[in-house]
Every structure is written in structure tokens, then in C-alpha cells.
Design an enzyme around this catalytic site. Structure first.
Site, PDB file in Angstrom:
ATOM      1  N   ALA A 135      -4.180  -6.235  -1.180  1.00 21.33           N
ATOM      2  CA  ALA A 135      -4.900  -5.886  -2.413  1.00 21.33           C
ATOM      3  C   ALA A 135      -4.421  -6.682  -3.631  1.00 21.33           C
ATOM      4  O   ALA A 135      -5.203  -6.990  -4.518  1.00 21.33           O
ATOM      5  CB  ALA A 135      -4.810  -4.394  -2.684  1.00 21.33           C
ATOM      6  N   GLU A 156       3.111   0.527   9.112  1.00 21.23           N
ATOM      7  CA  GLU A 156       2.761  -0.870   8.905  1.00 21.23           C
ATOM      8  C   GLU A 156       3.795  -1.819   9.499  1.00 21.23           C
ATOM      9  O   GLU A 156       4.994  -1.588   9.271  1.00 21.23           O
ATOM     10  CB  GLU A 156       2.688  -1.071   7.379  1.00 21.23           C
ATOM     11  CG  GLU A 156       1.734  -2.101   6.929  1.00 21.23           C
ATOM     12  CD  GLU A 156       1.463  -1.958   5.434  1.00 21.23           C
ATOM     13  OE1 GLU A 156       1.056  -0.871   4.997  1.00 21.23           O
ATOM     14  OE2 GLU A 156       1.688  -2.956   4.757  1.00 21.23           O
ATOM     15  N   ARG A 180      -0.273   3.557  -0.206  1.00 22.14           N
ATOM     16  CA  ARG A 180       0.747   3.443   0.826  1.00 22.14           C
ATOM     17  C   ARG A 180       0.230   4.184   2.052  1.00 22.14           C
ATOM     18  O   ARG A 180      -0.356   5.274   1.933  1.00 22.14           O
ATOM     19  CB  ARG A 180       2.070   4.063   0.369  1.00 22.14           C
ATOM     20  CG  ARG A 180       2.856   3.199  -0.611  1.00 22.14           C
ATOM     21  CD  ARG A 180       3.383   1.906   0.024  1.00 22.14           C
ATOM     22  NE  ARG A 180       4.170   1.102  -0.895  1.00 22.14           N
ATOM     23  CZ  ARG A 180       3.697   0.087  -1.621  1.00 22.14           C
ATOM     24  NH1 ARG A 180       2.412  -0.249  -1.555  1.00 22.14           N
ATOM     25  NH2 ARG A 180       4.506  -0.607  -2.400  1.00 22.14           N
ATOM     26  N   HIS A 202      -2.678  -5.338   3.986  1.00 23.72           N
ATOM     27  CA  HIS A 202      -1.945  -5.092   2.742  1.00 23.72           C
ATOM     28  C   HIS A 202      -2.091  -6.279   1.789  1.00 23.72           C
ATOM     29  O   HIS A 202      -1.101  -6.912   1.401  1.00 23.72           O
ATOM     30  CB  HIS A 202      -0.467  -4.815   3.039  1.00 23.72           C
ATOM     31  CG  HIS A 202       0.220  -4.067   1.934  1.00 23.72           C
ATOM     32  ND1 HIS A 202       1.182  -3.120   2.163  1.00 23.72           N
ATOM     33  CD2 HIS A 202       0.079  -4.120   0.579  1.00 23.72           C
ATOM     34  CE1 HIS A 202       1.615  -2.630   1.010  1.00 23.72           C
ATOM     35  NE2 HIS A 202       0.945  -3.221   0.030  1.00 23.72           N
ATOM     36  N   GLY A 236      -2.668   6.591 -12.058  1.00 24.60           N
ATOM     37  CA  GLY A 236      -1.769   5.711 -12.820  1.00 24.60           C
ATOM     38  C   GLY A 236      -2.580   4.508 -13.289  1.00 24.60           C
ATOM     39  O   GLY A 236      -3.805   4.572 -13.405  1.00 24.60           O
ATOM     40  N   ILE A 282      -3.412   1.756 -11.739  1.00 29.84           N
ATOM     41  CA  ILE A 282      -4.417   1.239 -10.793  1.00 29.84           C
ATOM     42  C   ILE A 282      -5.577   2.221 -10.630  1.00 29.84           C
ATOM     43  O   ILE A 282      -6.750   1.827 -10.683  1.00 29.84           O
ATOM     44  CB  ILE A 282      -3.752   0.897  -9.438  1.00 29.84           C
ATOM     45  CG1 ILE A 282      -2.719  -0.229  -9.634  1.00 29.84           C
ATOM     46  CG2 ILE A 282      -4.808   0.477  -8.413  1.00 29.84           C
ATOM     47  CD1 ILE A 282      -1.841  -0.515  -8.423  1.00 29.84           C
TER      48      ILE A 282
HETATM   49  C1  8YV Z   1       1.992  -6.116  -2.589  1.00 30.62           C
HETATM   50  C2  8YV Z   1       2.198  -3.624  -3.311  1.00 30.62           C
HETATM   51  O1  8YV Z   1       1.362  -6.229  -1.406  1.00 30.62           O
HETATM   52  O2  8YV Z   1       3.194  -4.030  -5.392  1.00 30.62           O
HETATM   53  C3  8YV Z   1       3.057  -3.250  -4.466  1.00 30.62           C
HETATM   54  O3  8YV Z   1       3.622  -2.142  -4.444  1.00 30.62           O
HETATM   55  O4  8YV Z   1       2.068  -2.900  -2.406  1.00 30.62           O
HETATM   56  C4  8YV Z   1       1.483  -4.950  -3.330  1.00 30.62           C
HETATM   57  O5  8YV Z   1       1.224  -5.430  -4.568  1.00 30.62           O
HETATM   58  C5  8YV Z   1       3.414  -6.418  -2.414  1.00 30.62           C
HETATM   59  O6  8YV Z   1       4.272  -5.505  -2.887  1.00 30.62           O
HETATM   60  C6  8YV Z   1       3.734  -7.808  -2.894  1.00 30.62           C
HETATM   61  O7  8YV Z   1       5.068  -8.099  -2.733  1.00 30.62           O
END
Ligand code: 8YV
Length: 344
Positions: A295, A275, A246, A293, A164, A166
Site C-alpha cells: 500500500a 505474513e 495489519r 503489503h 487515524g 490513514i
Molecule cells: C510498509 C507499513 O509496507 O508503514 C507501515 O507500517 O506497513 C507500510 O508502509 C512498510 O512498513 C515499509 O517499510
């Protein structure tokens, strides 16, 4: 327009400012960043709010959604929305939105930070110096694996699973390291074929040929435990696994066994199967780099994600199509019409 938004946990200021500027009353379930929102607080908040702004830490399940017949939307402050029962929301006539795109670069950058950290043993080096163990430079000290052709003169292979936004951004960055890129994603075959410098590979071939395997799929029934003991056995003994997607995409117990047995060279994980709990034995592995978590955790990215979630929330409140709705078919349903006719 109902003017109440329940925000489960304190989101960054740009999001809260937008809600305040729109004259919306905001209630925050948990302001202490160290503590999860108790279920009772979540339930109260959903009953109180016209819209729910959630984070990935809150399970937004059918029972929670059913508590408020006038709930007009759920705005998840994340690109992933596996914490939300979207099918249940759609059946109830509730639009769900997310924050795609904003975090693509931050997450891709961090993927490379982890990849380099584990291959070149950055955290081990840091711990070594801090522990006062650096007494004499040594030619054999902290030997790791090259990412670029480096000493081997061989181009390394990056295997991208999940192509996708990313995954594609991670692949683009590989050019600077003169890597060959393989990609696997049954839902993005056309995009993979169209991208220069990226070659499609079946999953087993990608696993067998890659020096670095990096995971970027959404969590679905198809991707849960995609990387299990069998998949890990397909990887090269010299290869590294990186997961910023995930946790449940990887069978973490199988990974611990592979790391312990040196079935693969190492792993770098930003996400975990249960997690924030870690699989037994993971912490004791010296060939894994662990991150909480983080990133997408840059000031600007998280600020813009919060603002995007607030914009989605305001659209939900106004009964307008949210900029990033994930279940757009909901707007055509009788359940949605009834819900919005009820006045929110
Ligand atoms: C964040 C993520 O850690 O966007 C996502 O799905 O896993 C990460 O960007 C988180 O959701 C920020 O709220």
C-alpha cells in the site's frame, strides 16, 4: 558520537545517502530483497551498531534489545511498530521512532485501488483477457458491484474502522464516490465527530450498515481479531472487506470461511495474519484480491520513509530527541540517562 548504524535490510537510497552524508558507517544485514535477515545476523548487527534501523519484517524483541547496552535507538522504517517491543525498549532506556504521515496518501490511494479492484473485478478481468478467453463481448460478462450510486441510484456506505491519519484520508476520498461514511475508533471519537461528512457508528452498527468495510487501526491487543467470525456475520452479504492495516486485525481462517460460504461478497487484502503465509483456502477463493503489503509502495513515498528513518537514526545517535519518537517518556528515564552517559 558513535557512528555506526545497522540497517537490517536494504532501505531505499535516500535513507542510505543521508547516513553516508552524515559520515556514519552503515552495515546492511541483508541486501537480497527475497531473503529474511537470519537471527544471528540481526544479533551481530545490534551488537555492532549504535542505532538499529529496522523494517516490519524483523521482530525487535526484548532479548535482541538487551544484547547491546550502548544501543541508542531503534528507527523503524514504517509507521506501524508492532514488530517492536516498545515497552521493553522503554524499560531499557532505548528511544524508538517511526515514519508517520509520509505514507498516508499512498496508503489511502491504494485502499481505494483495492476497493475498486474487488468490487469491479479488475484482476479477474485482466486474467480473463490474458488467458485468451475474451472471444466475444457479453452483456453479462464480469458483472460487479457499483461503488458510486451507479445503476442502483443509492448512495453506498463506507465503514472506516480505525480513524487515524490513514483512515481519515480514505474517508475524504469517499466524497468523490458520493458515499456516506461511517467511522469507528474509540480513540478518535472527537475527530470523527468534527469531520464533516463522517458519522460515528458503534462497531456492530458500522458492520451491519456498510457496503464496504475498510480497516485502518494499529495492531494492538484491542484490535487483534477485531474482525472475527462474529463480526463477519454482522456484515451484509453484499458487503466487501478491505484490509491494508495489519493482518492479525482479521481472523483469516474465519474470513476464508465467510468468503467460501459467500457470507460476504468479497475481500481485498494487502496484509495477512501470518505474513507472508496465507491461511489455508485463501488462494482458492475467487472473491478475494490479494496484494503483497504494497500500500505504501511508491518510489517517492518509500524514498521519503527511508530518509525519515535515517533522520530519526541520526538523532538517536546524537542523543537528540528524534523527530518521530513513539516512546517520548523514555527521555525522562534514568535508564536513558545511563545509556547515553555510557557514550553509546
Ligand atoms: C510498509 C507499513 O509496507 O508503514 C507501515 O507500517 O506497513 C507500510 O508502509 C512498510 O512498513 C515499509 O517499510
Amino acid at each position: 558520537m558513535p557512528s555506526r548504524v545497522f540497517v537490517t535490510r536494504r532501505i531505499p537510497k535516500p535513507g542510505l545517502d543521508l547516513l553516508a552524508a552524515a559520515g556514519v558507517r552503515t552495515r546492511i544485514g541483508q541486501t537480497d530483497d527475497e531473503t529474511a535477515v537470519p537471527r544471528a545476523v540481526l544479533e551481530d548487527g545490534v551488537r555492532w551498531g549504535g542505532v538499529l534501523v529496522s523494517l516490519l519484517t524483523e521482530p525487535v524483541d526484548a532479548a535482541l534489545l538487551a544484547l547491546n547496552p550502548r544501543l541508542l535507538g531503534v528507527a523503524n522504517c514504517a509507521v506501524g511498530y508492532d514488530n517492536i517491543d516498545v515497552a521493553a525498549a522503554t524499560a531499557l532506556g532505548i528511544p524508538v521512532s517511526n515514519t508517520p504521515g509520509i505514507l498516508t496518501d499512498s496508503t489511502a490511494d491504494f485502499t481505494w485501488a483495492l476497493l475498486l479492484a474487488v468490487a469491479r473485478r479488475v484482476p479477474e478481468g485482466d486474467a480473463y483477457v490474458r488467458a485468451g478467453r475474451y472471444k466475444l463481448w457479453g452483456v453479462n460478462l464480469m458483472l460487479g458491484a457499483d461503488v458510486s450510486p451507479g445503476g442502483s441510484g443509492q448512495r453506498k456506505v463506507l465503514g472506516v474502522i480505525g480513524y487515524g491519519r490513514i483512515g481519515a484520508a480514505v474517508a475524504r476520498r469517499a466524497a468523490g464516490f458520493e458515499m456516506d461514511v461511517l467511522a469507528y475508533d474509540p480513540e478518535a471519537r472527537a475527530r470523527i465527530d468534527a469531520d464533516p461528512g463522517v458519522a460515528w457508528a458503534e462497531l456492530d452498527d458500522l458492520l451491519a450498515q456498510s457496503d464496504f468495510v475498510t480497516l485502518h487501526p494499529a495492531l494492538t491487543d484491542r484490535t487483534r481479531h477485531l474482525i472475527d467470525a462474529r463480526a463477519l456475520r454482522r456484515m451484509k452479504r453484499t458487503a466487501y472487506l478491505i484490509n491494508v492495516a495489519r493482518g492479525p486485525v482479521v481472523d483469516e481462517a474465519a474470513l476464508v470461511a465467510a468468503l467460501r460460504g459467500r457470507r460476504i461478497a468479497g475481500a481485498a487484502l494487502d496484509v495477512f495474519e501470518r505474513e507472508p503465509a496465507l491461511a489455508p483456502g485463501l488462494l482458492e477463493c475467487d472473491n478475494v484480491v490479494l496484494a503483497p503489503h504494497m500500500a505504501s509502495a511508491s518510489v517517492d513515498t518509500r524514498g521519503r520513509m527511508a530518509a525519515a528513518a535515517a533522520e530519526n537514526a541520526l538523532a538517536h545517535l546524537r542523543g537528540e530527541r528524534a523527530p518521530n519518537v513513539v516512546n517520548s517518556g523514555v527521555y525522562e528515564t534514568a535508564a536513558y540517562r545511563e545509556r547515553t552517559a555510557a557514550g553509546g
